[in-house]
Write a protein that holds these residues in place. Structure first.
Motif, PDB file in Angstrom:
ATOM      1  N   ASP A 133     -17.054 -18.174 -30.415  1.00  0.00           N
ATOM      2  CA  ASP A 133     -17.140 -16.994 -31.554  1.00  0.00           C
ATOM      3  C   ASP A 133     -16.190 -17.395 -32.669  1.00  0.00           C
ATOM      4  O   ASP A 133     -14.887 -17.255 -32.300  1.00  0.00           O
ATOM      5  CB  ASP A 133     -16.679 -15.796 -30.792  1.00  0.00           C
ATOM      6  N   TRP A 134     -16.695 -17.842 -33.879  1.00  0.00           N
ATOM      7  CA  TRP A 134     -15.907 -17.973 -34.953  1.00  0.00           C
ATOM      8  C   TRP A 134     -15.549 -16.997 -35.808  1.00  0.00           C
ATOM      9  O   TRP A 134     -14.681 -17.167 -36.751  1.00  0.00           O
ATOM     10  CB  TRP A 134     -16.644 -19.077 -35.673  1.00  0.00           C
ATOM     11  N   SER A 135     -15.684 -15.572 -35.368  1.00  0.00           N
ATOM     12  CA  SER A 135     -15.273 -14.677 -36.254  1.00  0.00           C
ATOM     13  C   SER A 135     -13.993 -14.310 -36.594  1.00  0.00           C
ATOM     14  O   SER A 135     -13.641 -13.555 -37.552  1.00  0.00           O
ATOM     15  CB  SER A 135     -16.024 -13.248 -35.637  1.00  0.00           C
ATOM     16  N   ASP A 136     -12.952 -14.843 -35.651  1.00  0.00           N
ATOM     17  CA  ASP A 136     -11.681 -14.596 -35.795  1.00  0.00           C
ATOM     18  C   ASP A 136     -10.747 -16.010 -35.852  1.00  0.00           C
ATOM     19  O   ASP A 136      -9.738 -15.998 -35.844  1.00  0.00           O
ATOM     20  CB  ASP A 136     -11.004 -13.569 -35.014  1.00  0.00           C
ATOM     21  N   ALA A 137     -11.595 -17.054 -36.184  1.00  0.00           N
ATOM     22  CA  ALA A 137     -11.041 -18.525 -36.316  1.00  0.00           C
ATOM     23  C   ALA A 137      -9.990 -18.606 -37.060  1.00  0.00           C
ATOM     24  O   ALA A 137      -8.836 -19.248 -36.970  1.00  0.00           O
ATOM     25  CB  ALA A 137     -12.257 -19.382 -36.544  1.00  0.00           C
ATOM     26  N   PRO A 138      -9.863 -17.933 -38.438  1.00  0.00           N
ATOM     27  CA  PRO A 138      -8.585 -18.034 -39.158  1.00  0.00           C
ATOM     28  C   PRO A 138      -7.289 -17.644 -38.609  1.00  0.00           C
ATOM     29  O   PRO A 138      -6.097 -17.538 -39.070  1.00  0.00           O
ATOM     30  CB  PRO A 138      -8.946 -17.574 -40.551  1.00  0.00           C
ATOM     31  N   TYR A 139      -7.560 -16.498 -37.640  1.00  0.00           N
ATOM     32  CA  TYR A 139      -6.372 -15.736 -37.445  1.00  0.00           C
ATOM     33  C   TYR A 139      -5.719 -16.152 -35.886  1.00  0.00           C
ATOM     34  O   TYR A 139      -4.881 -15.647 -35.799  1.00  0.00           O
ATOM     35  CB  TYR A 139      -6.909 -14.169 -37.148  1.00  0.00           C
ATOM     36  N   ARG A 140      -6.423 -17.083 -35.181  1.00  0.00           N
ATOM     37  CA  ARG A 140      -5.973 -17.379 -33.730  1.00  0.00           C
ATOM     38  C   ARG A 140      -6.309 -18.942 -33.273  1.00  0.00           C
ATOM     39  O   ARG A 140      -7.385 -19.354 -34.029  1.00  0.00           O
ATOM     40  CB  ARG A 140      -6.561 -16.487 -32.595  1.00  0.00           C
ATOM     41  N   ALA A 141      -5.422 -19.386 -32.490  1.00  0.00           N
ATOM     42  CA  ALA A 141      -5.939 -20.811 -32.043  1.00  0.00           C
ATOM     43  C   ALA A 141      -7.013 -20.505 -30.622  1.00  0.00           C
ATOM     44  O   ALA A 141      -6.206 -19.657 -29.935  1.00  0.00           O
ATOM     45  CB  ALA A 141      -4.782 -21.749 -31.857  1.00  0.00           C
ATOM     46  N   ASP A 142      -7.965 -20.949 -30.565  1.00  0.00           N
ATOM     47  CA  ASP A 142      -8.835 -20.499 -29.452  1.00  0.00           C
ATOM     48  C   ASP A 142      -9.094 -21.592 -28.594  1.00  0.00           C
ATOM     49  O   ASP A 142      -9.065 -22.592 -28.813  1.00  0.00           O
ATOM     50  CB  ASP A 142     -10.108 -20.004 -29.923  1.00  0.00           C
ATOM     51  N   LYS A 143      -9.265 -21.396 -27.451  1.00  0.00           N
ATOM     52  CA  LYS A 143     -10.020 -22.627 -26.426  1.00  0.00           C
ATOM     53  C   LYS A 143     -11.470 -22.789 -26.919  1.00  0.00           C
ATOM     54  O   LYS A 143     -11.952 -21.818 -27.589  1.00  0.00           O
ATOM     55  CB  LYS A 143      -9.803 -22.058 -25.076  1.00  0.00           C
ATOM     56  N   ALA A 144     -11.888 -23.817 -26.249  1.00  0.00           N
ATOM     57  CA  ALA A 144     -13.345 -24.197 -26.713  1.00  0.00           C
ATOM     58  C   ALA A 144     -14.223 -22.899 -25.900  1.00  0.00           C
ATOM     59  O   ALA A 144     -13.865 -22.612 -24.907  1.00  0.00           O
ATOM     60  CB  ALA A 144     -13.677 -25.378 -25.900  1.00  0.00           C
ATOM     61  N   GLY A 145     -15.219 -22.420 -26.676  1.00  0.00           N
ATOM     62  CA  GLY A 145     -16.004 -21.529 -26.275  1.00  0.00           C
ATOM     63  C   GLY A 145     -15.517 -20.232 -26.313  1.00  0.00           C
ATOM     64  O   GLY A 145     -15.988 -19.114 -25.366  1.00  0.00           O
ATOM     65  N   HIS A 146     -14.573 -19.704 -27.083  1.00  0.00           N
ATOM     66  CA  HIS A 146     -13.945 -18.658 -27.297  1.00  0.00           C
ATOM     67  C   HIS A 146     -14.966 -17.542 -27.497  1.00  0.00           C
ATOM     68  O   HIS A 146     -15.882 -17.331 -28.176  1.00  0.00           O
ATOM     69  CB  HIS A 146     -13.006 -18.617 -28.591  1.00  0.00           C
ATOM     70  N   ASN A 147     -14.641 -16.291 -26.921  1.00  0.00           N
ATOM     71  CA  ASN A 147     -15.650 -15.166 -27.095  1.00  0.00           C
ATOM     72  C   ASN A 147     -14.631 -14.015 -26.986  1.00  0.00           C
ATOM     73  O   ASN A 147     -14.260 -13.455 -26.014  1.00  0.00           O
ATOM     74  CB  ASN A 147     -16.642 -14.933 -25.716  1.00  0.00           C
ATOM     75  N   ARG A 148     -14.815 -13.158 -28.042  1.00  0.00           N
ATOM     76  CA  ARG A 148     -14.062 -11.836 -28.522  1.00  0.00           C
ATOM     77  C   ARG A 148     -14.260 -10.966 -27.424  1.00  0.00           C
ATOM     78  O   ARG A 148     -13.225 -10.200 -27.012  1.00  0.00           O
ATOM     79  CB  ARG A 148     -14.133 -11.412 -29.783  1.00  0.00           C
ATOM     80  N   GLU A 149     -15.458 -10.656 -26.963  1.00  0.00           N
ATOM     81  CA  GLU A 149     -15.746  -9.725 -25.793  1.00  0.00           C
ATOM     82  C   GLU A 149     -14.955  -9.936 -24.579  1.00  0.00           C
ATOM     83  O   GLU A 149     -14.716  -9.038 -23.924  1.00  0.00           O
ATOM     84  CB  GLU A 149     -17.287  -9.840 -25.434  1.00  0.00           C
ATOM     85  N   MET A 150     -14.403 -11.021 -24.439  1.00  0.00           N
ATOM     86  CA  MET A 150     -13.494 -11.596 -23.169  1.00  0.00           C
ATOM     87  C   MET A 150     -12.103 -11.492 -23.426  1.00  0.00           C
ATOM     88  O   MET A 150     -11.402 -11.585 -22.511  1.00  0.00           O
ATOM     89  CB  MET A 150     -13.876 -12.994 -22.592  1.00  0.00           C
ATOM     90  N   ASP A 151     -11.603 -11.231 -24.445  1.00  0.00           N
ATOM     91  CA  ASP A 151     -10.287 -11.225 -25.247  1.00  0.00           C
ATOM     92  C   ASP A 151      -9.762  -9.759 -24.714  1.00  0.00           C
ATOM     93  O   ASP A 151      -8.417  -9.618 -24.400  1.00  0.00           O
ATOM     94  CB  ASP A 151     -10.244 -11.315 -26.624  1.00  0.00           C
ATOM     95  N   GLY A 152     -10.409  -8.796 -24.426  1.00  0.00           N
ATOM     96  CA  GLY A 152      -9.751  -7.504 -23.949  1.00  0.00           C
ATOM     97  C   GLY A 152      -8.588  -7.122 -24.873  1.00  0.00           C
ATOM     98  O   GLY A 152      -8.811  -7.139 -26.190  1.00  0.00           O
ATOM     99  N   ARG A 153      -7.438  -6.633 -24.340  1.00  0.00           N
ATOM    100  CA  ARG A 153      -6.096  -6.177 -25.261  1.00  0.00           C
ATOM    101  C   ARG A 153      -5.770  -7.344 -26.189  1.00  0.00           C
ATOM    102  O   ARG A 153      -5.109  -7.120 -26.986  1.00  0.00           O
ATOM    103  CB  ARG A 153      -5.243  -5.656 -24.384  1.00  0.00           C
TER     104      ARG A 153
END
Length: 129
Positions: free
Chosen positions: A17-37
């Protein structure tokens, strides 16, 4: 047909999920729906997200094209979940010209060495598709 490694890179790019890529460092396969709070409140709009995804695809495609004379950037873009076609349905030249290469005749291309703006005179040239 994409090589195994190209198909795996495309699957990772598509899944992320690249939709918040400039705002956070993510692991591979990031999915905003799994971020919760922990989800970021800032998110790119769909067009911006597509641009980030395209840039990730071009960076990976540059390396794949340099190393694989049978690589198809259009097939790769489609496997990444990106549109590789112009409005009239033909393959988009924009996808092709996102890569660093020179035409060397007979439909062949020579790609710049990954991480440089130089050509390797001994590298194999991929056929234009």
């Amino acid at each position: 047909m994409l090589s195994r490694i190209a198909a795996q890179f495309a699957a990772e790019i598509k899944q992320h999920d690249w939709s918040d890529a400039p705002y956070r460092a993510d692991k591979a396969g990031h999915n905003r729906e799994m971020d919760g709070r922990q989800a970021t409140s800032t998110q790119l709009d769909p067009k911006q997200t597509e641009m980030v995804t395209m840039n990730a695809a071009w960076v990976v495609a540059q390396v794949l094209a340099y190393n694989d004379p049978n690589f198809s950037e259009h097939e790769f873009f489609e496997a990444c979940g990106l549109n590789a076609r112009a409005k009239d349905g033909r393959l988009s030249s924009g996808v092709t010209y996102g890569l660093r290469f020179e035409s060397i005749g007979n439909g062949k291309r020579r790609f710049q060495i990954p991480g440089t703006y130089q050509f390797d005179p001994e590298s194999e040239a991929a056929e234009m598709g």
